[in-house]
Write a protein that holds these residues in place. Structure first.
Motif, PDB file in Angstrom:
ATOM      1  N   ILE A  36       5.238  -8.113 -10.390  1.00 55.27           N
ATOM      2  CA  ILE A  36       4.627  -7.711  -9.108  1.00 55.27           C
ATOM      3  C   ILE A  36       3.450  -6.767  -9.330  1.00 55.27           C
ATOM      4  CG2 ILE A  36       6.153  -5.753  -8.563  1.00 55.27           C
ATOM      5  CD1 ILE A  36       5.904  -7.677  -5.674  1.00 55.27           C
ATOM      6  N   ALA A  39       0.555  -8.864 -10.130  1.00 49.81           N
ATOM      7  CA  ALA A  39       0.021  -9.481  -8.906  1.00 49.81           C
ATOM      8  C   ALA A  39      -0.849  -8.481  -8.151  1.00 49.81           C
ATOM      9  CB  ALA A  39       1.178  -9.964  -8.034  1.00 49.81           C
ATOM     10  N   LYS A  40      -0.418  -7.241  -8.108  1.00 53.96           N
ATOM     11  CA  LYS A  40      -1.217  -6.203  -7.433  1.00 53.96           C
ATOM     12  C   LYS A  40      -2.544  -5.984  -8.143  1.00 53.96           C
ATOM     13  CE  LYS A  40       2.772  -3.566  -5.781  1.00 53.96           C
ATOM     14  NZ  LYS A  40       3.602  -2.416  -6.137  1.00 53.96           N
ATOM     15  N   ILE A  43      -4.850  -8.740  -7.198  1.00 50.66           N
ATOM     16  CA  ILE A  43      -5.361  -8.599  -5.822  1.00 50.66           C
ATOM     17  C   ILE A  43      -6.446  -7.522  -5.761  1.00 50.66           C
ATOM     18  CG2 ILE A  43      -4.757  -7.900  -3.470  1.00 50.66           C
ATOM     19  CD1 ILE A  43      -1.901  -9.074  -4.080  1.00 50.66           C
TER      20      ILE A  43
ATOM     21  N   TYR B 426      11.023  -6.953   0.332  1.00 51.69           N
ATOM     22  CA  TYR B 426       9.592  -6.898   0.043  1.00 51.69           C
ATOM     23  C   TYR B 426       8.768  -6.624   1.300  1.00 51.69           C
ATOM     24  CZ  TYR B 426      10.266  -8.620  -4.687  1.00 51.69           C
ATOM     25  OH  TYR B 426      10.622  -8.745  -5.979  1.00 51.69           O
ATOM     26  N   GLU B 429       5.383  -5.168   0.702  1.00 56.51           N
ATOM     27  CA  GLU B 429       4.539  -5.734  -0.348  1.00 56.51           C
ATOM     28  C   GLU B 429       4.438  -7.246  -0.227  1.00 56.51           C
ATOM     29  OE1 GLU B 429       6.670  -4.175  -3.791  1.00 56.51           O
ATOM     30  OE2 GLU B 429       5.102  -2.670  -4.011  1.00 56.51           O
ATOM     31  N   GLU B 431       2.028  -9.328   0.515  1.00 58.52           N
ATOM     32  CA  GLU B 431       0.888  -9.996  -0.143  1.00 58.52           C
ATOM     33  C   GLU B 431       1.101 -10.083  -1.653  1.00 58.52           C
ATOM     34  OE1 GLU B 431      -2.846  -7.996   0.121  1.00 58.52           O
ATOM     35  OE2 GLU B 431      -3.975  -9.765  -0.548  1.00 58.52           O
ATOM     36  N   ALA B 432       1.497  -8.917  -2.225  1.00 57.46           N
ATOM     37  CA  ALA B 432       1.681  -8.879  -3.677  1.00 57.46           C
ATOM     38  C   ALA B 432       2.829  -9.786  -4.117  1.00 57.46           C
ATOM     39  CB  ALA B 432       1.924  -7.449  -4.133  1.00 57.46           C
TER      40      ALA B 432
END
Lengths: 79, 747
Positions: A36, A39-40, A43, B426, B429, B431-432
């Protein structure tokens, strides 16, 4: 230039000091970053550099410098 | 006599004048060099401070890859170092010049003139900067060619402006050492012969020396050629093939400002590391930087990322040592076949058939739907432009699929986000988390696509040999060896092991180069291949695709093959593969290395009627020595080594058929003689007593040679004849052969 910005983004996500991040810092091992967090990172890099990072390329990001090179490539490809 | 004294007086004055001019230039060059060194140190310091490149690593590059990097590497330091190296080179040349400025003189009278121009010829040129007078002409300068090609009388040479004709009124040769004129003579043919004979009677040197003083007319023609794209030289043993090839390199580095080659443009392919070392002094002696030299296996390693490649020496050793004649024959057939143009045609048909039959396309799904079917992918590949490399076509296919994926990505992301929102944990979060899922599924997807858009060459090569019917279907109109099915079985078995056999490595490299191309070393302009007879067509095809823009100098002797038979048609095959506009085959028939007796003895191993034209030099007749037992024979070998040393021979070789034999002989003799064992991949200077396998002695020469084990078990076949010819022709002055038991039927 790109490196400093990527390091800063990563430091914010990982809640650590950006000074401690080098080009050879490994994304998963050195900082225990998990899927995760990556992924951040993706983004945030897209927003910061105004590029698209393709999801099928992300598995190639092993170190910070891999991300930096990818960003540089996408930026130069766009211009 | 008076006139001789007069001449001598003139020549001594002239020599002193020349040395004075060179000495003045040397002091000036040394001063400049010191200044340049200081500026390099400053620039290096700067570079170290802001770069992670290590200078020491860069400038001691051993590997081929590093050399290439090095040639592409340009920064202020390398520029300064290049300048410094040029200056250092000049200093070295001037130092040599002061020691011995020239070795010959011709007096040349131009057709429309009456005065003779005195042309002194040396290793490099010397010009007085002020008066612009040429004190010495470089041996490679156009006018110097007259010295190599003509006696006194009518002569001509090719100058940049065209053909210059005139008369040679004098041809003189000098022996100058440490700045002193030892002697000189006016050369007619007979005296030159005597001069050459004296030179050839000397001991072999630990490293190959230059031949500028004694280049023969037919050698000079090869050295000075600038037109031919593919220069092939078939030369008998001792004809100076290697020397000619290296002097040709020196000539190409000197000739013509615009077309002059730098040492980074040239590649020498040596048969092994010992030979590589042996020839390493020639170009520096000629005042040129050494060129890149590699052995073929290094080229293969740069194409194939496979750790264990069987080297040619290992292959030879295995083949020569095997006790089973049938298996030996199979290895030999297999190597010949896999190196042949027929096999390359099969590989090419296989490559053409890959998109149709051997690529494992699969349906590609995205967002729960089929995006593109395997049949569609296959059709697309079959219809793709065949002119592009297969790798390029597959990359295009991958890009096409990814474009389809990208078109649907936004929709997919929306779905993933909705999905996440329905899950707990989640909330903040979304989007992530959705992106994380997308990254995960995209990773799976790309890996699935790459299964068919990336080629696994080794696996494909295995598949080629996995089905005999298929193999034969590709070879429909081709002539195959009788034992082809055994070759296929053997290959199948070998490919299950780790590492690659000697004959499979080039085939796999060919497969790779033909499907994905190669762009790394395209800057190479001249490739020199020595011991050319030991390569097969496929090796030449690999070189051709790696160095497409290069010109080639290929030197060899079809009578000195190991484990195969070739004739002059070998060169036609090479010419066909390179397919250059201008190619030629020159034959060197005169041998200079051995005494008459040694050469006459050696030619019994060639086809009857084969005549070598030897430079007339006398010596002892070779003897075949035997003893009733091995220990008794060993004693005779030790005694012969002692005799050779008494005769003041500096390099003595005990040549065995294989490394296995060499090790055994070494172990038996080590206590009695001070000998050095040479095995594969070793490099050393050739001074002393050596015990070595025959294939390591290729291309080298020794004062005295002892050929060991010339018994029936070791030497009996046609191939063995070639081996004996190679072994015997390594000797300059003395040759003896030893056996116990039954003598070889070939003797």
């Amino acid at each position: 230039m790109v490196f400093e910005k990527v390091a800063q983004i990563l430091a914010e996500i990982m809640d650590c000091d950006s000074e401690d991040i080098g080009p050879e810092t490994e994304l998963t091992v050195d900082y225990g970053s998990n899927a995760i967090d990556i992924a951040k990172l993706v983004i945030e890099c897209e927003k910061k550099f105004k590029i698209t990072i393709y999801d099928e390329d992300v598995y190639t990001f092993r170190t910070v410098s891999d991300v930096v090179e990818y960003v540089e490539k996408m930026r130069s490809g766009r211009s | 006599m008076d006139s001789y004294l007069e001449d001598r007086d003139y020549e001594e004055k002239r020599l002193n004048l020349t040395i004075a001019v060179a000495t003045a230039q040397l002091s000036a060059a040394r001063l400049r060099s010191q200044e340049k060194m200081a500026s390099i140190i400053a620039a290096k310091k700067e570079l170290m401070e802001d770069s992670s490149h290590s200078i020491s690593n860069l400038w001691s590059a051993d590997g081929f890859d590093q050399l290439v990097e090095l040639s592409q590497y340009a920064n202020p330091v390398s520029h300064k170092i290049a300048q410094y190296e040029m200056e250092s080179n000049k200093i070295l040349l001037l130092e040599k010049m002061i020691d011995s400025p020239y070795f010959a003189r011709i007096d040349f009278i131009l057709d429309e003139s009456s005065a003779a121009r005195k042309v002194y010829i040396g290793l490099s040129s010397l010009k007085d900067d002020k008066s612009r007078e040429m004190y010495v002409f470089d041996w490679r300068s156009p006018i110097a060619s007259v010295f190599y090609r003509f006696g006194t009388g009518k002569a001509f040479y090719q100058a940049p402006a065209g053909k210059i004709t005139g008369q040679v009124s004098l041809k003189r040769q000098y022996e100058i050492k440490q700045g002193k004129l030892e002697y000189f003579f006016d050369a007619d043919v007979q005296i030159i012969d005597q001069f050459l004979r004296n030179l050839l009677s000397q001991n072999a040197s630990p490293k190959m020396k230059t031949i500028v003083e004694t280049i023969q007319r037919e050698q000079d023609v090869i050295i000075r050629d600038m037109e031919i794209d593919l220069m092939m030289v078939q030369g008998v043993a001792g004809s100076g093939k290697t020397s000619v090839a290296l002097h040709r390199v020196a000539y190409l580095m000197y000739q013509g400002l615009s077309s002059r080659l730098s040492h980074n443009d040239i590649l020498v392919i040596s048969p092994n590391t010992l030979f590589e070392r042996y020839i390493s002094n020639v170009l520096p002696q000629l005042g040129e930087s050494n060129v890149n030299s590699i052995i073929f296996e290094e080229i293969l390693r740069s194409v194939l990322p496979i750790e264990h490649l069987q080297t040619r020496n290992q292959f030879w050793e295995g083949m020569l040592c095997d006790d089973d004649p049938e298996y030996r024959n199979l290895l030999k057939c297999s190597a010949k076949f896999k190196g042949s143009t027929q096999f390359m045609e099969i590989l090419q048909s296989f490559i053409n058939d890959l998109p149709n039959r051997w690529i494992d396309y699969s349906d590609v799904y995205y967002d729960g739907k089929i995006l593109v079917s395997r049949q569609l992918l296959k059709d697309k590949m079959i219809k793709a432009n065949k002119a592009s490399l297969l790798k390029t076509r597959l990359e295009r296919l991958e890009n096409h699929i990814l474009e389809l994926v990208h078109q649907q990505r936004q929709g997919r992301m929306e779905k993933l986000e909705k999905y996440i929102m329905r899950q707990s944990g989640y909330e903040f979060e979304v989007e992530a988390a959705a992106r994380m899922l997308s990254i995960h599924e995209s990773t799976v997807l790309i890996k699935q696509i790459r299964k068919f858009t990336e080629l696994d060459h080794l696996e494909l090569y295995r598949r080629l040999f996995s089905n005999k019917d298929y193999f034969h279907s590709l070879a429909q109109d081709l002539e195959l060896p009788d034992c082809i099915d055994d070759i296929i079985d053997l290959t199948c078995k070998n490919l299950k092991k780790d590492g690659l056999n000697y004959d499979d490595a080039p085939a796999l490299a060919f497969l790779k180069l033909e499907t994905q191309g190669y762009t790394d070393y395209q800057g190479i302009k001249q490739v020199v291949i020595d011991e050319a007879q030991d390569y097969n067509p496929i090796h030449y095809a690999i070189l051709n695709s790696m160095f497409p823009k290069a010109r080639y100098t290929v030197v060899g002797d079809v009578d000195q093959t190991i484990g195969k038979q070739e004739d002059v048609s070998f060169y036609e095959q090479i010419a066909e593969i390179f397919d250059k506009k201008k190619s030629t085959l020159v034959t060197l028939e005169q041998s200079f290395r051995c005494t008459n007796e040694i050469l006459t003895y050696s030619t019994r191993f060639l086809d009857p009627g084969f005549e070598v034209n030897n430079f007339n030099r006398k010596g002892d007749t070779p003897a075949v020595v035997t003893a009733p037992s091995r220990p008794a024979l060993d004693n005779l070998i030790v005694a012969e080594c002692a005799t050779c040393k008494e005769m003041d021979y500096k390099s003595i070789a005990l040549i065995c058929k294989t490394e296995q034999d060499a090790v055994a002989l070494y172990e038996r003799l080590a206590a009695q003689i001070d000998a050095k064992l040479i095995t594969s991949d070793m490099a050393t200077d050739l001074s002393g007593v050596f015990i070595l396998p025959l294939y390591m002695a290729k291309g080298l020469e020794f004062d005295a040679v002892l050929v060991s084990d010339v018994d029936k078990d070791h030497y009996q076949s046609e191939d063995d004849k070639n081996l004996l010819y190679i072994a015997c022709t390594r000797a300059l002055h003395r040759l003896n052969l030893f056996y116990s038991g039954e003598i070889s039927p070939l003797l």
